[in-house]
Design a protein around this motif. Structure first.
Motif, mmCIF file in Angstrom:
data_model
loop_
_atom_site.group_PDB
_atom_site.id
_atom_site.type_symbol
_atom_site.label_atom_id
_atom_site.label_comp_id
_atom_site.label_asym_id
_atom_site.label_seq_id
_atom_site.Cartn_x
_atom_site.Cartn_y
_atom_site.Cartn_z
ATOM 1 N N ALA B 18 2.886 -7.697 -5.303
ATOM 2 C CA ALA B 18 3.124 -8.447 -6.533
ATOM 3 C C ALA B 18 2.285 -7.778 -7.609
ATOM 4 C CB ALA B 18 2.720 -9.910 -6.370
ATOM 5 N N GLY B 19 2.952 -7.282 -8.662
ATOM 6 C CA GLY B 19 2.226 -6.568 -9.711
ATOM 7 C C GLY B 19 1.397 -5.454 -9.097
ATOM 8 N N PRO B 20 0.105 -5.400 -9.415
ATOM 9 C CA PRO B 20 -0.728 -4.313 -8.903
ATOM 10 C C PRO B 20 -1.248 -4.557 -7.485
ATOM 11 C CG PRO B 20 -2.024 -5.717 -10.345
ATOM 12 C CD PRO B 20 -0.633 -6.290 -10.347
ATOM 13 N N PHE B 21 -0.877 -5.698 -6.893
ATOM 14 C CA PHE B 21 -1.489 -6.100 -5.622
ATOM 15 C C PHE B 21 -0.599 -5.823 -4.410
ATOM 16 C CE2 PHE B 21 -2.842 -9.221 -8.921
ATOM 17 C CZ PHE B 21 -4.096 -8.681 -9.125
ATOM 18 N N ALA B 110 -6.143 -3.382 -8.423
ATOM 19 C CA ALA B 110 -7.114 -3.657 -9.485
ATOM 20 C C ALA B 110 -7.057 -5.130 -9.863
ATOM 21 C CB ALA B 110 -6.802 -2.778 -10.697
ATOM 22 N N GLY B 111 -8.186 -5.819 -9.762
ATOM 23 C CA GLY B 111 -8.239 -7.244 -10.065
ATOM 24 C C GLY B 111 -8.044 -8.121 -8.834
ATOM 25 N N ALA B 112 -8.175 -7.531 -7.654
ATOM 26 C CA ALA B 112 -8.007 -8.307 -6.414
ATOM 27 C C ALA B 112 -9.022 -9.455 -6.338
ATOM 28 C CB ALA B 112 -8.138 -7.394 -5.196
ATOM 29 N N GLY B 150 -13.688 -1.842 -0.458
ATOM 30 C CA GLY B 150 -13.530 -0.796 -1.455
ATOM 31 C C GLY B 150 -13.653 -1.384 -2.845
ATOM 32 N N VAL B 151 -13.521 -0.526 -3.865
ATOM 33 C CA VAL B 151 -13.666 -0.973 -5.248
ATOM 34 C C VAL B 151 -12.697 -2.123 -5.546
ATOM 35 C CG1 VAL B 151 -13.550 -0.267 -7.673
ATOM 36 C CG2 VAL B 151 -14.353 1.342 -5.951
ATOM 37 N N ASN B 152 -11.465 -1.982 -5.069
ATOM 38 C CA ASN B 152 -10.459 -3.025 -5.291
ATOM 39 C C ASN B 152 -9.814 -3.450 -3.978
ATOM 40 O OD1 ASN B 152 -10.434 -3.388 -8.220
ATOM 41 N ND2 ASN B 152 -9.799 -1.245 -8.267
ATOM 42 N N ALA B 153 -10.582 -3.462 -2.909
ATOM 43 C CA ALA B 153 -9.995 -3.787 -1.605
ATOM 44 C C ALA B 153 -10.872 -4.751 -0.817
ATOM 45 C CB ALA B 153 -9.796 -2.497 -0.800
ATOM 46 N N PHE B 154 -10.210 -5.733 -0.204
ATOM 47 C CA PHE B 154 -10.893 -6.727 0.617
ATOM 48 C C PHE B 154 -10.197 -6.841 1.967
ATOM 49 C CE2 PHE B 154 -11.665 -7.967 -3.757
ATOM 50 C CZ PHE B 154 -12.999 -8.347 -3.769
ATOM 51 N N SER B 155 -10.992 -7.080 2.995
ATOM 52 C CA SER B 155 -10.450 -7.386 4.307
ATOM 53 C C SER B 155 -10.725 -8.865 4.575
ATOM 54 C CB SER B 155 -11.131 -6.513 5.370
ATOM 55 O OG SER B 155 -10.551 -6.764 6.627
ATOM 56 N N ILE B 156 -9.680 -9.587 4.987
ATOM 57 C CA ILE B 156 -9.779 -11.037 5.137
ATOM 58 C C ILE B 156 -9.296 -11.434 6.524
ATOM 59 C CG2 ILE B 156 -8.959 -13.250 4.209
ATOM 60 C CD1 ILE B 156 -8.247 -11.402 1.636
ATOM 61 N N ALA B 157 -10.040 -12.329 7.181
ATOM 62 C CA ALA B 157 -9.621 -12.789 8.509
ATOM 63 C C ALA B 157 -9.658 -14.310 8.566
ATOM 64 C CB ALA B 157 -10.542 -12.194 9.579
ATOM 65 N N VAL B 158 -8.636 -14.897 9.190
ATOM 66 C CA VAL B 158 -8.636 -16.334 9.505
ATOM 67 C C VAL B 158 -8.133 -16.487 10.942
ATOM 68 C CG1 VAL B 158 -8.159 -17.017 7.110
ATOM 69 C CG2 VAL B 158 -6.263 -16.806 8.721
ATOM 70 N N GLU B 175 0.957 -13.412 -7.046
ATOM 71 C CA GLU B 175 2.034 -13.550 -8.042
ATOM 72 C C GLU B 175 1.521 -14.247 -9.301
ATOM 73 O OE1 GLU B 175 5.670 -13.762 -4.749
ATOM 74 O OE2 GLU B 175 4.859 -15.614 -5.602
ATOM 75 N N GLY B 176 0.639 -15.226 -9.099
ATOM 76 C CA GLY B 176 0.088 -15.947 -10.241
ATOM 77 C C GLY B 176 -0.752 -15.058 -11.138
ATOM 78 N N VAL B 177 -1.613 -14.252 -10.529
ATOM 79 C CA VAL B 177 -2.452 -13.345 -11.324
ATOM 80 C C VAL B 177 -1.596 -12.253 -11.946
ATOM 81 C CG1 VAL B 177 -4.384 -11.712 -11.250
ATOM 82 C CG2 VAL B 177 -4.511 -13.835 -9.937
ATOM 83 N N ALA B 178 -0.624 -11.732 -11.166
ATOM 84 C CA ALA B 178 0.257 -10.669 -11.689
ATOM 85 C C ALA B 178 1.063 -11.154 -12.891
ATOM 86 C CB ALA B 178 1.188 -10.176 -10.579
#
Ligand SMILES: [Zn+2]
Lengths: 86, 181
Positions: B18-21, B110-112, B150-158, B175-178
């Motif tokens: 979605a957008g840049p994500f 960018a903006g994650a 990373g600068v614009n990267a996250f790892s997420i676990a649930v 989608e909301g941020v984009a």
């Protein structure tokens, strides 16, 4: 409201589960008698002022902590791990 | 006997953009929780370094080397990612296989941090949450582990059972941020 978890740092209240008065840390001896046990199980103070409560950092590090706060001014005065608290 | 097919936690759900994500599933890797016995953190760290080349991280931190990483994972808990545990670790810690228990995704773009700001009550901006920093916090109502990779990267676990909800919540936030452009 934000609570200062001794492990994670200051965190939003929604990350915590509230247990109640930190009295739970003062469990009487098994043979302390009915009166001591009835007091421990059923009776709670309702202080206007400084109070100590047990909270569980459910959404964070999973530590049980004792938070000291003021029920009149809503100040949060500090927190410590329940493990070392008395 | 019935032939069972191995599926990843987010099979059929990812990746999405979605957008840049971009949201994609992390590569399958062995996951092991390490819970050091009382006073054995240093010994566990030494054993980890000898066997896997990584030390035990501090609170809200992670360590990594050559595709193997160790995340702080809660009070007295760490998660070894990317290598099966060496037998020597069990001398100092409770060692439990978690490989199929977690859904792990990677959010990039960018903006994650703005995407995650919609879902978690913690400040994940680069000024306070740098590469290698990690924390436990609820993502929506899911008890998550978030690491900046990373600068614009996250790892997420649930928890694995919540994979579809995780993807839905992150996709909606992306989608909301984009849409704000
Ligand atoms: Zn905590």
């Amino acid at each position: 409201m934000r609570l200062p978890c001794p492990i994670c740092g200051e965190r939003d209240r929604r990350e915590f589960y509230y247990r109640g008065a930190a009295l739970a840390l003062h469990r009487p001896d098994p043979d302390a008698g009915d009166e001591a046990w009835a007091d421990y199980v059923h009776l709670r103070d309702n202080p206007a002022g400084v109070t100590r409560d047990l909270w569980y950092h459910e959404g964070g590090c999973s530590a049980w902590i004792v938070v000291t706060r003021n029920t009149v001014t809503h100040e949060v005065l500090g927190a410590e791990l329940a493990e070392g608290a008395r | 006997m019935t032939e069972l097919l191995a599926k990843t936690a987010c099979d059929g759900l990812l990746s999405v953009t979605a957008g840049p994500f971009t949201l994609s599933e992390e590569p399958v890797a062995p996951l092991t929780s390490l819970m050091p016995y009382k006073g054995r953190d240093k010994a566990l760290s030494a054993a980890l370094e000898a066997a896997h080349g990584v030390k035990l991280p501090g609170v809200n931190r992670s360590t990594s080397k050559a595709g193997i990483s160790v995340l702080w994972f809660g009070r007295g808990q760490f998660l070894l990612v990317g290598a099966g545990p060496d037998g020597s670790l069990a001398e100092h810690a409770a060692v439990v296989d978690q490989s199929d228990a977690w859904a792990r995704v990677r959010l990039e773009g960018a903006g994650a941090d703005q995407v995650l700001a919609r879902l978690l009550p913690v400040d994940l901006r680069a000024a306070s949450f740098k590469r290698g920093h990690t924390l436990r916090s609820p993502l929506g109502h899911m008890m998550a582990s978030v690491t900046r990779t990373g600068v614009n990267a996250f790892s997420i676990a649930v928890f694995r059972s919540m994979a579809a909800t995780l993807v839905h919540d992150l996709k909606t936030a992306m989608e909301g941020v984009a849409a704000r452009g």
